[in-house]
Design a protein around this motif. Structure first.
Motif, short mmCIF file in Angstrom:
data_model
loop_
_atom_site.label_atom_id
_atom_site.label_comp_id
_atom_site.label_asym_id
_atom_site.label_seq_id
_atom_site.Cartn_x
_atom_site.Cartn_y
_atom_site.Cartn_z
N LEU A 415 0.81 -1.22 0.00
CA LEU A 415 0.00 0.00 0.00
C LEU A 415 0.85 1.27 0.00
CD1 LEU A 415 -2.84 1.19 0.06
CD2 LEU A 415 -2.75 1.12 2.56
N ALA A 416 1.81 1.35 0.90
CA ALA A 416 2.58 2.59 1.07
C ALA A 416 4.04 2.24 1.31
CB ALA A 416 2.01 3.42 2.22
N GLY A 417 4.85 3.28 1.50
CA GLY A 417 6.27 3.09 1.76
C GLY A 417 6.98 4.43 1.71
N SER A 418 8.25 4.40 2.04
CA SER A 418 9.03 5.64 2.01
C SER A 418 10.51 5.30 1.90
CB SER A 418 8.77 6.48 3.27
OG SER A 418 8.98 5.71 4.45
N VAL A 419 11.27 6.27 1.41
CA VAL A 419 12.73 6.15 1.33
C VAL A 419 13.32 7.42 1.93
CG1 VAL A 419 14.73 5.78 -0.16
CG2 VAL A 419 12.51 4.77 -0.79
N TRP A 420 14.35 7.26 2.77
CA TRP A 420 14.92 8.36 3.54
C TRP A 420 16.39 8.50 3.19
CZ3 TRP A 420 11.44 10.71 7.04
CH2 TRP A 420 10.19 10.07 7.13
N SER A 421 16.74 9.63 2.55
CA SER A 421 18.10 9.81 2.06
C SER A 421 18.37 11.27 1.80
CB SER A 421 18.29 9.01 0.76
OG SER A 421 19.53 9.29 0.15
N ALA A 422 19.64 11.66 1.86
CA ALA A 422 20.04 13.01 1.48
C ALA A 422 20.15 13.15 -0.03
CB ALA A 422 21.38 13.36 2.14
N ILE A 424 18.25 12.73 -3.22
CA ILE A 424 16.86 12.56 -3.66
C ILE A 424 16.78 11.68 -4.91
CG2 ILE A 424 14.75 13.73 -4.34
CD1 ILE A 424 15.73 14.17 -1.42
N ASP A 425 17.68 11.89 -5.87
CA ASP A 425 17.66 11.08 -7.08
C ASP A 425 17.86 9.61 -6.76
OD1 ASP A 425 17.26 13.33 -8.61
OD2 ASP A 425 19.39 13.60 -9.09
N ARG A 426 18.79 9.32 -5.87
CA ARG A 426 19.02 7.93 -5.46
C ARG A 426 17.77 7.35 -4.78
NH1 ARG A 426 22.62 6.11 -0.31
NH2 ARG A 426 22.81 3.86 -0.75
N ALA A 427 17.14 8.15 -3.94
CA ALA A 427 15.94 7.69 -3.24
C ALA A 427 14.82 7.37 -4.22
CB ALA A 427 15.49 8.74 -2.23
N VAL A 428 14.65 8.21 -5.24
CA VAL A 428 13.60 7.98 -6.23
C VAL A 428 13.85 6.68 -6.98
CG1 VAL A 428 12.60 8.84 -8.39
CG2 VAL A 428 12.97 10.40 -6.47
N GLU A 429 15.08 6.43 -7.37
CA GLU A 429 15.37 5.19 -8.09
C GLU A 429 15.07 3.96 -7.23
OE1 GLU A 429 16.08 4.83 -11.33
OE2 GLU A 429 15.59 6.97 -11.28
N ILE A 430 15.35 4.05 -5.94
CA ILE A 430 15.03 2.94 -5.04
C ILE A 430 13.51 2.81 -4.89
CG2 ILE A 430 15.20 2.14 -2.64
CD1 ILE A 430 18.03 3.40 -2.64
N ALA A 431 12.82 3.94 -4.79
CA ALA A 431 11.37 3.91 -4.66
C ALA A 431 10.73 3.21 -5.86
CB ALA A 431 10.82 5.33 -4.52
N LYS A 432 11.28 3.38 -7.03
CA LYS A 432 10.73 2.75 -8.23
C LYS A 432 10.82 1.23 -8.16
CE LYS A 432 11.72 6.60 -11.40
NZ LYS A 432 12.53 7.04 -12.56
N ARG A 433 11.71 0.71 -7.33
CA ARG A 433 11.91 -0.74 -7.24
C ARG A 433 10.99 -1.39 -6.21
NH1 ARG A 433 18.16 -1.47 -6.06
NH2 ARG A 433 17.51 -3.67 -6.12
N ARG A 435 7.47 -2.49 -4.76
CA ARG A 435 6.15 -2.79 -5.32
C ARG A 435 5.06 -2.38 -4.33
NH1 ARG A 435 5.21 -5.25 -9.63
NH2 ARG A 435 3.35 -6.34 -8.84
N THR A 436 4.75 -1.10 -4.39
CA THR A 436 3.73 -0.55 -3.52
C THR A 436 3.09 0.65 -4.20
OG1 THR A 436 3.32 0.13 -1.22
CG2 THR A 436 5.29 0.99 -2.27
N GLY A 437 1.88 1.00 -3.80
CA GLY A 437 1.11 1.99 -4.53
C GLY A 437 1.55 3.42 -4.37
N THR A 438 2.01 3.80 -3.18
CA THR A 438 2.48 5.16 -2.94
C THR A 438 3.74 5.12 -2.09
OG1 THR A 438 1.07 5.39 -0.97
CG2 THR A 438 0.19 6.21 -3.05
N LEU A 439 4.65 6.02 -2.35
CA LEU A 439 5.86 6.16 -1.55
C LEU A 439 6.16 7.63 -1.35
CD1 LEU A 439 6.64 3.55 -3.71
CD2 LEU A 439 8.34 3.33 -1.89
N GLY A 440 6.79 7.95 -0.23
CA GLY A 440 7.26 9.29 0.03
C GLY A 440 8.77 9.32 0.13
N ILE A 441 9.34 10.44 -0.21
CA ILE A 441 10.79 10.62 -0.06
C ILE A 441 11.01 11.56 1.13
CG2 ILE A 441 12.93 11.36 -1.14
CD1 ILE A 441 11.58 8.95 -2.51
#
Length: 486
Positions: A415-422, A424-433, A435-441
């Motif tokens: 359903l959800a998830g998040s990635v926490w990093s300084a 942002i580009d790296r965090a977005v690439e990880i978020a794309k991997r 399998r969940t409907g929404t993620l926050g950075i």
């Protein structure tokens, strides 16, 4: 509005009018914090549901709402949002009394979010392409979008103000009629809010509220006059509803449970991230399907991150919702208390370590569980795999990013998830991997203009934005004569 005096309602809000119920059974609503009686409403039976659906069908067939221009429907949604904001103090106090969150949390997590989705659906209705011309094999076709019909909406008790807005919003924007079954724990605010939508301009017959439990919900799901069911609640209940809808080919959308993972990377700005990271896991006393309850941390910074989380979480003081010092309210009832404390005991028995257990106050009911953080958790433990729906966070260590992504994806939910990093580009690439409907950075939220929903056991379909509106529409193709051009 004072909630110190119980609110007794003797009628049901059917088709935009207060109506004497067929049912003689009542639902008593008690404060999760004190156990005191907050109010009482009729419990709708199958005959009451039938009356609501018949009113909705008559209004839909007559076209009193579905034939209203989308721009005018959007204006009504905006007026409803304005009325909710005008009555904010009363509404937030009532919702707080019913489900236990502080009025401030209700205002932030439910009112702000609820009026936000109403505005989002109003925008979507105005921007949507309700008809278009296409050229294909046989020439010109007119493609039109029409409301699905009568909607049966069933919502949970955890964020009832937001959930009501997120069902009324798309159904009304699309031109549907709607029959809402609120949770038996929180029916009072549904009646009040339905009145506000009528005051905003929704015509007679279009909206109804049928409070009740499982039997009421089953009557709504099974009613042949309902064209679509939209449900927010547990995965187990969602499976049952989907099966019943499948038997009659009734459309359904399901927003179900979650076991979301917050992936903390090794370059995280910990002082900046820790408050939101903890809040994302225990918001609403953990009674949130999107709660980030699995926190995945690099082994190299494990102890540092845990210490920061414990320091923040220890400040979430449990207490009575109307106490200004309270940071976290009670669980909804003793059944939920037994469930959550049972998972805490299970986590300890499975070998995890509770590095923080904030005790609940010795006041009112026994529905108090303070923030709890476990370390030494592996992803095969029950506390890491099953939705607890309480303020319990499981910290899981990983060695590299690939392992973190694998752990995040090793879940029945999405359903959800998040990635926490300084970075942002790296965090977005990880978020794309993941399998969940929404993620926050570096935070988590639900955006009213963007699709929200889940993979796997977290549901079927999407809410919010254009995608949410479309789930309440049918698409019709009208083929023009051969050789015709407009």
């Amino acid at each position: 509005m004072s909630v110190t005096t119980p609110i007794a309602t003797d009628q049901l809000y059917l088709g935009g009018r207060w109506t004497a119920p067929h049912s003689t059974t009542r639902l008593d609503v008690h404060s999760p914090a004190t156990g005191e009686l907050i109010g009482s409403v009729p419990e709708a039976d199958a005959d009451d549901v039938d009356a609501a659906v018949r009113a909705a069908r008559a209004a839909f067939d007559a076209g009193v709402w579905r034939l209203t221009p989308p721009s005018e429907r959007a204006a009504v949604l905006r007026r409803a949002a304005a009325l909710i904001n005008e009555r904010s103090a009363d509404i937030c106090a009532l919702v707080s009394a019913e489900m236990g969150a502080t009025p401030a949390d209700v205002a932030t997590l439910q009112q702000l979010a609820g009026t936000g989705v109403l505005a989002g659906y109003a925008d979507a209705a105005e921007a949507y392409e309700w008809s278009e011309k296409r050229t294909g094999m046989f020439g010109e076709t007119l493609v039109v979008r029409e409301p699905v019909g009568v909607v049966g909406a069933i919502i949970a008790w955890n964020v009832p103000l937001f959930l009501l807005c997120n069902k009324f919003g798309p159904a009304l924007a699309a031109g549907c009629s709607i029959v809402l079954k609120p949770a038996p724990e929180t029916p009072l605010n549904a009646n009040l809010l339905a009145e506000l939508f009528t005051e905003a301009g929704v015509p007679e017959g279009v909206i109804s509220v049928v409070p009740g439990g499982v039997a009421t919900g089953r009557a709504l799901v099974d009613h042949p006059g309902v064209d679509k069911i939209t449900f927010t609640g547990s995965t187990a209940a969602g499976r049952s509803i989907a099966a019943r809808c499948g038997e009659t080919l009734k459309r359904c959308s399901l927003e179900l449970g979650g076991k979301s993972a917050a992936i903390v990377l090794d370059d995280v700005d910990l002082p900046a991230a820790a408050p939101m990271l903890v809040f994302s896991g225990i918001l609403n006393a953990g009674q949130a399907c999107v709660a980030q309850t699995r926190v995945l941390v690099p082994r190299s910074r494990h102890d540092e991150i845990v210490a920061a989380m414990v320091d923040v979480a220890a400040g979430f003081t449990p207490g009575l919702p109307d106490d200004p010092e309270t940071k976290i309210g009670p669980l909804i009832n003793d059944k939920q208390f037994e469930k959550v404390t049972g998972y805490i005991a299970r986590g300890k028995a499975d070998g995890a370590t509770a590095v923080l257990e904030v005790p609940g106050p010795a006041i009112g009911t026994e529905n108090w569980v303070g923030p709890t953080i476990f370390t030494g958790v592996t992803n095969d433990m029950a506390i890491a795999r099953e939705e607890i729906f309480g303020p319990v966070i499981s910290v899981i260590a990983y060695d590299d990013v690939d392992e973190a992504v694998a752990i995040a994806n090793d879940s029945d939910y999405g359903l959800a998830g998040s990635v926490w990093s300084a970075d942002i580009d790296r965090a977005v690439e990880i978020a794309k991997r993941v399998r969940t409907g929404t993620l926050g950075i570096n935070w988590y939220a639900i955006d009213p203009a963007s699709p929200f929903g889940g993979y796997k056991n977290s549901g079927i379909g999407r809410e919010n934005g254009r995608e949410g509106l479309e789930s309440y529409l049918e698409h019709k193709s009208i083929l023009m004569p051969l050789g015709y051009t407009s």
